[in-house]
Scaffold this motif. Structure first.
Motif, PDB file in Angstrom:
ATOM      1  N   ASP A   1      -5.328   3.290   7.574  1.00 40.51           N
ATOM      2  CA  ASP A   1      -6.034   2.269   8.108  1.00 40.51           C
ATOM      3  C   ASP A   1      -5.328   1.507   9.065  1.00 40.51           C
ATOM      4  O   ASP A   1      -4.235   0.955   8.880  1.00 40.51           O
ATOM      5  N   LEU A   2      -5.889   1.436  10.260  1.00 40.13           N
ATOM      6  CA  LEU A   2      -5.257   0.754  11.532  1.00 40.13           C
ATOM      7  C   LEU A   2      -5.669  -0.598  11.706  1.00 40.13           C
ATOM      8  O   LEU A   2      -5.127  -1.211  12.624  1.00 40.13           O
ATOM      9  N   SER A   3      -6.605  -1.192  10.572  1.00 40.21           N
ATOM     10  CA  SER A   3      -6.921  -2.679  11.098  1.00 40.21           C
ATOM     11  C   SER A   3      -5.671  -3.599  10.827  1.00 40.21           C
ATOM     12  O   SER A   3      -5.845  -4.767  11.433  1.00 40.21           O
ATOM     13  N   PRO A   4      -4.929  -3.461   9.956  1.00 37.71           N
ATOM     14  CA  PRO A   4      -3.762  -4.312   9.846  1.00 37.71           C
ATOM     15  C   PRO A   4      -2.944  -4.326  11.286  1.00 37.71           C
ATOM     16  O   PRO A   4      -2.626  -5.547  11.656  1.00 37.71           O
TER      17      PRO A   4
ATOM     18  N   SER B   1       0.868  -1.238  -0.087  1.00 38.81           N
ATOM     19  CA  SER B   1       0.068  -0.098   0.008  1.00 38.81           C
ATOM     20  C   SER B   1       1.086   1.293  -0.025  1.00 38.81           C
ATOM     21  O   SER B   1       0.408   2.263  -0.431  1.00 38.81           O
ATOM     22  N   PHE B   2       2.015   1.024   0.451  1.00 37.32           N
ATOM     23  CA  PHE B   2       3.123   2.149   0.248  1.00 37.32           C
ATOM     24  C   PHE B   2       3.779   2.509  -0.860  1.00 37.32           C
ATOM     25  O   PHE B   2       4.352   3.593  -1.048  1.00 37.32           O
ATOM     26  N   VAL B   3       3.904   1.211  -1.471  1.00 38.44           N
ATOM     27  CA  VAL B   3       5.001   1.427  -2.809  1.00 38.44           C
ATOM     28  C   VAL B   3       3.821   1.436  -3.976  1.00 38.44           C
ATOM     29  O   VAL B   3       2.829   0.815  -4.032  1.00 38.44           O
ATOM     30  N   SER B   4       4.251   1.899  -5.311  1.00 43.33           N
ATOM     31  CA  SER B   4       3.639   1.463  -6.445  1.00 43.33           C
ATOM     32  C   SER B   4       3.909   0.330  -7.033  1.00 43.33           C
ATOM     33  O   SER B   4       5.031  -0.065  -7.362  1.00 43.33           O
ATOM     34  N   VAL B   5       2.825  -0.555  -7.085  1.00 40.83           N
ATOM     35  CA  VAL B   5       2.776  -1.767  -7.647  1.00 40.83           C
ATOM     36  C   VAL B   5       1.930  -1.906  -8.686  1.00 40.83           C
ATOM     37  O   VAL B   5       0.751  -1.840  -8.524  1.00 40.83           O
ATOM     38  N   GLU B   6       2.191  -2.689  -9.733  1.00 40.10           N
ATOM     39  CA  GLU B   6       1.439  -3.059 -10.752  1.00 40.10           C
ATOM     40  C   GLU B   6       0.148  -3.724 -10.233  1.00 40.10           C
ATOM     41  O   GLU B   6       0.318  -4.853  -9.843  1.00 40.10           O
ATOM     42  N   ARG B   7      -1.097  -3.214 -10.450  1.00 45.85           N
ATOM     43  CA  ARG B   7      -2.226  -3.995  -9.915  1.00 45.85           C
ATOM     44  C   ARG B   7      -2.417  -5.380 -11.010  1.00 45.85           C
ATOM     45  O   ARG B   7      -3.211  -6.039 -10.711  1.00 45.85           O
TER      46      ARG B   7
END
Length: 191
Positions: A159-162, A123-129
């Motif tokens: 998001d704090l759920s993780p 979620s913090f890095v750019s990854v190809e979906r």
């Protein structure tokens, strides 16, 4: 001789860890109804089908849970523990079965811990979906993250759920897995 025993333990841990991971991932992907046409799913199915398909003829699935896969993962865990701890010791089968159950639960908990950590990192890095792993990680972690998202609001878009799930996993290891493992060890040595 101690060096060879340590090397043997490492080989057993790696070999059985890989086998258990394959079976557990297959079971989890079936539970979340992952896309069968995903290349990762295809890979897992091709590797596990020769063993699981004959077992499924005898042991049917229950809802989305592949009971044959769960039993195979438990059996592999029991064999691993027997190879690691039975050398020179006589352990009871019931105790070994309980220890295998505890070890398998611990394996699944730590697998989810790792998956959630990877999801947070992604979620913090750019990854190809379009990467085939990304949707699988999302599908595997959503069932444990979504229930907590209703109770834990996002703070400033974070998001704090993780973090909450990871804390729950760590607590489950201490409060559920450790006592179950101790109980299994007690039963195994009571022979």
């Amino acid at each position: 001789m101690h060096y060879f025993a340590s090397a043997g333990q490492i080989l057993i841990n790696v070999l059985f860890g890989a086998l258990i991971a394959l079976v557990v991932l297959r079971v989890l992907l079936q539970c979340v109804r992952a896309n069968f046409y995903n290349p990762v799913c295809q890979f897992l199915y091709k590797l596990t089908n020769p063993v699981l398909m004959p077992l499924r003829k005898v042991i049917p699935a229950w809802r989305n849970l592949d009971i044959a896969g769960v039993l195979l993962a438990w059996l592999l865990t029991a064999i691993e523990l027997a190879l690691l701890y039975v050398v020179g010791q006589r352990l009871g089968l019931i105790g070994l079965g309980v220890m295998a159950l505890a070890d398998l639960v611990d394996f699944v908990l730590m697998l989810y811990f790792g998956l959630i950590l990877v999801r947070v990192f992604l979620s913090f890095v750019s990854v190809e979906r379009s990467n085939p792993i990304v949707p699988l990680i999302v599908q595997l972690t959503d069932p444990v993250l979504k229930p907590l998202r209703r109770f834990i609001p996002a703070v400033a878009g974070l998001d704090l759920s993780p973090m909450a799930v990871m804390l729950i996993i760590l607590l489950a290891r201490v409060l559920i897995v450790a006592p179950l493992l101790d109980f299994g060890l007690h039963l195994a040595q009571a022979v």
